[in-house]
Design a protein around this motif. Structure first.
Motif, PDB file in Angstrom:
ATOM      1  N   ILE A  24       0.783  -1.280   0.029  1.00 21.17           N
ATOM      2  CA  ILE A  24      -0.057  -0.015   0.007  1.00 21.17           C
ATOM      3  C   ILE A  24       0.811   1.211   0.072  1.00 21.17           C
ATOM      4  CG2 ILE A  24      -1.717   1.215   1.245  1.00 21.17           C
ATOM      5  CD1 ILE A  24      -3.046  -1.437   2.284  1.00 21.17           C
ATOM      6  N   PHE A  25       1.929   1.257   0.794  1.00 21.50           N
ATOM      7  CA  PHE A  25       2.765   2.417   0.681  1.00 21.50           C
ATOM      8  C   PHE A  25       3.535   2.447  -0.417  1.00 21.50           C
ATOM      9  CE2 PHE A  25       3.346   2.309   5.660  1.00 21.50           C
ATOM     10  CZ  PHE A  25       2.892   3.831   5.680  1.00 21.50           C
ATOM     11  N   LEU A  26       3.875   1.469  -1.085  1.00 23.26           N
ATOM     12  CA  LEU A  26       4.780   1.462  -2.226  1.00 23.26           C
ATOM     13  C   LEU A  26       3.656   2.085  -3.461  1.00 23.26           C
ATOM     14  CD1 LEU A  26       7.390   0.657  -3.558  1.00 23.26           C
ATOM     15  CD2 LEU A  26       6.576  -1.623  -4.008  1.00 23.26           C
ATOM     16  N   SER A  27       2.520   1.762  -3.535  1.00 27.11           N
ATOM     17  CA  SER A  27       1.839   2.069  -4.614  1.00 27.11           C
ATOM     18  C   SER A  27       1.612   3.734  -4.417  1.00 27.11           C
ATOM     19  CB  SER A  27       0.258   1.715  -4.427  1.00 27.11           C
ATOM     20  OG  SER A  27       0.408   0.296  -4.545  1.00 27.11           O
ATOM     21  N   PHE A  28       1.493   4.104  -3.095  1.00 26.19           N
ATOM     22  CA  PHE A  28       1.266   5.800  -2.926  1.00 26.19           C
ATOM     23  C   PHE A  28       2.762   6.317  -3.396  1.00 26.19           C
ATOM     24  CE2 PHE A  28       1.064   9.572  -0.360  1.00 26.19           C
ATOM     25  CZ  PHE A  28       0.055  10.067  -0.696  1.00 26.19           C
ATOM     26  N   PHE A  29       3.863   5.852  -2.996  1.00 26.56           N
ATOM     27  CA  PHE A  29       5.054   6.545  -3.147  1.00 26.56           C
ATOM     28  C   PHE A  29       5.285   6.584  -4.641  1.00 26.56           C
ATOM     29  CE2 PHE A  29       6.777   5.019   1.312  1.00 26.56           C
ATOM     30  CZ  PHE A  29       6.161   6.062   2.018  1.00 26.56           C
ATOM     31  N   ARG A  30       4.964   5.687  -5.440  1.00 23.31           N
ATOM     32  CA  ARG A  30       5.154   5.526  -6.860  1.00 23.31           C
ATOM     33  C   ARG A  30       4.600   6.967  -7.398  1.00 23.31           C
ATOM     34  NH1 ARG A  30       4.841  -0.896  -7.964  1.00 23.31           N
ATOM     35  NH2 ARG A  30       7.114  -1.531  -7.410  1.00 23.31           N
ATOM     36  N   PRO A  80       5.546  14.088   5.223  1.00 20.37           N
ATOM     37  CA  PRO A  80       4.355  15.042   5.269  1.00 20.37           C
ATOM     38  C   PRO A  80       3.498  14.972   4.004  1.00 20.37           C
ATOM     39  CG  PRO A  80       6.607  16.057   5.629  1.00 20.37           C
ATOM     40  CD  PRO A  80       7.077  14.625   5.319  1.00 20.37           C
ATOM     41  N   VAL A  81       4.056  14.645   2.964  1.00 21.62           N
ATOM     42  CA  VAL A  81       3.078  14.529   1.562  1.00 21.62           C
ATOM     43  C   VAL A  81       2.389  13.039   1.482  1.00 21.62           C
ATOM     44  CG1 VAL A  81       4.744  16.066   0.378  1.00 21.62           C
ATOM     45  CG2 VAL A  81       4.701  13.557   0.198  1.00 21.62           C
ATOM     46  N   SER A  82       2.512  12.086   2.436  1.00 19.52           N
ATOM     47  CA  SER A  82       1.960  10.730   2.563  1.00 19.52           C
ATOM     48  C   SER A  82       1.342  10.657   3.603  1.00 19.52           C
ATOM     49  CB  SER A  82       3.305   9.685   2.618  1.00 19.52           C
ATOM     50  OG  SER A  82       4.098   9.907   1.539  1.00 19.52           O
ATOM     51  N   MET A  83       0.477  11.767   4.362  1.00 16.50           N
ATOM     52  CA  MET A  83      -0.286  11.730   5.315  1.00 16.50           C
ATOM     53  C   MET A  83      -1.420  10.741   5.485  1.00 16.50           C
ATOM     54  SD  MET A  83       1.737  12.709   7.774  1.00 16.50           S
ATOM     55  CE  MET A  83       0.393  12.396   8.998  1.00 16.50           C
ATOM     56  N   PRO A  84      -2.381  10.980   3.909  1.00 13.13           N
ATOM     57  CA  PRO A  84      -3.308  10.004   3.847  1.00 13.13           C
ATOM     58  C   PRO A  84      -3.149   8.538   3.838  1.00 13.13           C
ATOM     59  CG  PRO A  84      -3.449  11.762   2.327  1.00 13.13           C
ATOM     60  CD  PRO A  84      -1.989  11.856   2.737  1.00 13.13           C
ATOM     61  N   VAL A  85      -2.034   8.327   3.133  1.00 10.94           N
ATOM     62  CA  VAL A  85      -1.673   6.735   3.498  1.00 10.94           C
ATOM     63  C   VAL A  85      -1.210   6.238   4.887  1.00 10.94           C
ATOM     64  CG1 VAL A  85       0.770   6.802   2.493  1.00 10.94           C
ATOM     65  CG2 VAL A  85      -0.665   4.819   2.040  1.00 10.94           C
ATOM     66  N   ILE A  86      -0.462   7.056   5.413  1.00 14.77           N
ATOM     67  CA  ILE A  86       0.137   6.842   6.798  1.00 14.77           C
ATOM     68  C   ILE A  86      -1.149   6.895   7.678  1.00 14.77           C
ATOM     69  CG2 ILE A  86       1.316   7.993   8.523  1.00 14.77           C
ATOM     70  CD1 ILE A  86       3.356   8.905   6.772  1.00 14.77           C
ATOM     71  N   ALA A  87      -2.113   7.670   7.535  1.00 20.66           N
ATOM     72  CA  ALA A  87      -3.299   7.481   8.456  1.00 20.66           C
ATOM     73  C   ALA A  87      -3.927   6.300   8.008  1.00 20.66           C
ATOM     74  CB  ALA A  87      -4.351   8.722   8.185  1.00 20.66           C
ATOM     75  N   LYS A 111     -13.982   5.172   6.616  1.00 14.98           N
ATOM     76  CA  LYS A 111     -13.529   5.570   5.241  1.00 14.98           C
ATOM     77  C   LYS A 111     -11.913   5.430   5.030  1.00 14.98           C
ATOM     78  CE  LYS A 111     -13.058  10.309   7.147  1.00 14.98           C
ATOM     79  NZ  LYS A 111     -13.667  11.660   6.664  1.00 14.98           N
ATOM     80  N   TYR A 112     -11.368   5.522   6.194  1.00 15.85           N
ATOM     81  CA  TYR A 112      -9.846   5.497   5.718  1.00 15.85           C
ATOM     82  C   TYR A 112      -9.630   3.899   5.439  1.00 15.85           C
ATOM     83  CZ  TYR A 112      -9.612  10.123   8.019  1.00 15.85           C
ATOM     84  OH  TYR A 112      -9.609  11.262   8.005  1.00 15.85           O
ATOM     85  N   PHE A 113     -10.163   3.015   6.159  1.00 19.65           N
ATOM     86  CA  PHE A 113      -9.964   1.683   5.617  1.00 19.65           C
ATOM     87  C   PHE A 113     -10.254   1.527   4.147  1.00 19.65           C
ATOM     88  CE2 PHE A 113      -9.878   1.170  10.365  1.00 19.65           C
ATOM     89  CZ  PHE A 113      -9.132   0.142  10.372  1.00 19.65           C
ATOM     90  N   VAL A 114     -11.388   2.120   3.460  1.00 21.18           N
ATOM     91  CA  VAL A 114     -11.672   1.725   2.509  1.00 21.18           C
ATOM     92  C   VAL A 114     -10.798   2.405   1.495  1.00 21.18           C
ATOM     93  CG1 VAL A 114     -13.823   2.358   0.568  1.00 21.18           C
ATOM     94  CG2 VAL A 114     -14.184   1.487   2.861  1.00 21.18           C
ATOM     95  N   GLY A 124      -7.825   3.131   1.910  1.00 23.05           N
ATOM     96  CA  GLY A 124      -6.356   2.251   2.094  1.00 23.05           C
ATOM     97  C   GLY A 124      -6.592   1.159   1.013  1.00 23.05           C
ATOM     98  N   PHE A 125      -7.797   0.376   0.809  1.00 19.85           N
ATOM     99  CA  PHE A 125      -7.862  -0.731   0.005  1.00 19.85           C
ATOM    100  C   PHE A 125      -7.886  -0.143  -1.450  1.00 19.85           C
ATOM    101  CE2 PHE A 125      -9.385  -3.207   3.725  1.00 19.85           C
ATOM    102  CZ  PHE A 125      -8.615  -4.302   3.560  1.00 19.85           C
ATOM    103  N   MET A 126      -8.586   1.039  -1.604  1.00 17.00           N
ATOM    104  CA  MET A 126      -8.376   1.442  -3.075  1.00 17.00           C
ATOM    105  C   MET A 126      -7.156   1.952  -3.558  1.00 17.00           C
ATOM    106  SD  MET A 126     -11.544   1.522  -3.956  1.00 17.00           S
ATOM    107  CE  MET A 126     -11.681   2.576  -5.081  1.00 17.00           C
ATOM    108  N   ILE A 127      -6.365   2.518  -2.409  1.00 11.66           N
ATOM    109  CA  ILE A 127      -4.978   2.934  -2.837  1.00 11.66           C
ATOM    110  C   ILE A 127      -4.137   1.658  -3.357  1.00 11.66           C
ATOM    111  CG2 ILE A 127      -2.724   3.725  -1.877  1.00 11.66           C
ATOM    112  CD1 ILE A 127      -4.207   5.568  -0.456  1.00 11.66           C
ATOM    113  N   GLY A 128      -4.150   0.440  -2.458  1.00  8.69           N
ATOM    114  CA  GLY A 128      -3.400  -0.712  -2.955  1.00  8.69           C
ATOM    115  C   GLY A 128      -3.905  -1.450  -4.171  1.00  8.69           C
ATOM    116  N   SER A 129      -5.175  -1.138  -4.566  1.00 10.33           N
ATOM    117  CA  SER A 129      -5.856  -1.859  -5.703  1.00 10.33           C
ATOM    118  C   SER A 129      -5.943  -1.240  -6.971  1.00 10.33           C
ATOM    119  CB  SER A 129      -7.412  -2.343  -5.251  1.00 10.33           C
ATOM    120  OG  SER A 129      -8.049  -1.278  -5.195  1.00 10.33           O
ATOM    121  N   ILE A 130      -6.308   0.061  -6.946  1.00  7.28           N
ATOM    122  CA  ILE A 130      -6.316   0.923  -8.147  1.00  7.28           C
ATOM    123  C   ILE A 130      -5.139   1.399  -8.416  1.00  7.28           C
ATOM    124  CG2 ILE A 130      -7.524   2.879  -9.185  1.00  7.28           C
ATOM    125  CD1 ILE A 130      -9.665   2.414  -7.422  1.00  7.28           C
ATOM    126  N   LYS A 131      -4.416   2.160  -7.591  1.00  5.61           N
ATOM    127  CA  LYS A 131      -3.078   2.737  -7.919  1.00  5.61           C
ATOM    128  C   LYS A 131      -2.028   1.659  -8.145  1.00  5.61           C
ATOM    129  CE  LYS A 131      -3.764   7.312  -5.941  1.00  5.61           C
ATOM    130  NZ  LYS A 131      -3.137   8.364  -5.000  1.00  5.61           N
TER     131      LYS A 131
END
Length: 271
Positions: A138-144, A171-178, A258-261, A263-270
């Motif tokens: 999940i982190f990796l998908s966001f960092f890319r 600082p720019v990754s606070m959504p995925v960190i949360a 909503k943050y759980f949802v 998180g899964f969207m970040i990992g699946s779509i991105k």
């Protein structure tokens, strides 16, 4: 859907109602929707018991420390994975993916924890939970998705990789960190298995393990408050303990759903 929700919520309501009823009266049965003889005596016994309060403190401590360290360490490893110049990155990904489907089993894991001298130690809640490959994905998908120009500009200003990670990436990754913090926090709060397998010292067991032992030992666990009377039974104390241990996460979880949802969207779509 409403009927399905009622079926799922009723067991929780049943536990709450019976915990608010006089313990001796509850043994007669017939309490389904409302307390027949309202009483808070069971909660008084539970909240006066030092062993439960100590277990609650261990749970809070391991949830806070475990969440902070897991998020930082997993994010740091994921940031390294996201770098194209990382040597052997593809091999690391294959090895990490393998661990998602296969493990050595409980006995080798127990022997590893024993050899690391983590038995009956608070660190058994922290060190084994430092890293999760699933959360790394999940982190990796966001960092890319972070523009490379942002890091290049920081390097031109003399920042090294560690400064870039701490001062820019985090600082720019606070959504995925949360998101990951919520995953980890809920998991740490609900974890009873670690305390059951690796902790024998009662002063180090979390509240979920305490609850598990109260229920599984059929009343053999002794409370320390000394205030049990005829209006309180071991069954009513069990129910009150269930409510006390689950109420915090039950109250918080709906606001964090909503943050759980996300998180899964970040990992699946991105991804």
């Amino acid at each position: 859907m409403i009927l399905l929700c009622l079926f799922m919520l009723y067991p929780v309501w049943y536990v709450l109602v019976n915990s608010l009823n006089d313990g001796s009266d509850a043994l007669r049965g017939g309490i389904y929707f409302w307390p027949r003889m309202f009483s808070l005596q069971s909660y008084r016994v539970v909240l006066e018991d030092q062993s439960i309060l100590r277990a609650l403190w261990i749970t809070v401590a391991k949830t806070v420390v475990g969440t902070l360290t897991h998020v930082f360490f997993t994010a740091m490893v994921a940031y390294a994975y996201s770098r194209k110049e990382l040597i052997g990155r593809r091999i690391y990904m294959y090895l990490g993916t393998f661990t998602l489907f296969f493990s050595g089993g409980l006995i080798p894991y127990y022997l590893l924890i024993r050899d690391l001298h983590l038995l009956d130690s608070f660190l058994v809640y922290i060190i084994p939970a430092l890293f999760s490959f699933f959360n790394l994905i999940i982190f990796l998908s966001f960092f890319r998705e972070i523009p490379e120009g942002l890091e290049e500009a920081a390097k031109l200003d003399g920042a090294n990789d560690l400064k870039i990670f701490i001062r820019i990436i985090i600082p720019v990754s606070m959504p995925v960190i949360a998101t990951i913090a919520l995953f980890t926090g809920v998991s740490q709060w609900n974890d009873y298995f670690t305390g059951v397998i690796f902790i024998n010292d009662p002063s180090l067991q979390p509240v979920q393990t305490f609850l598990y032992r109260i229920v599984s030992e059929s009343g053999s666990t002794q409370l320390q408050s000394g205030s049990i009377n005829r209006t309180v039974t071991m069954q009513s104390i069990k129910l009150a303990t269930m409510v006390v241990t689950t109420l915090p996460i039950v109250l918080v979880y709906p606001f964090l759903q909503k943050y759980f949802v996300k998180g899964f969207m970040i990992g699946s779509i991105k991804g």
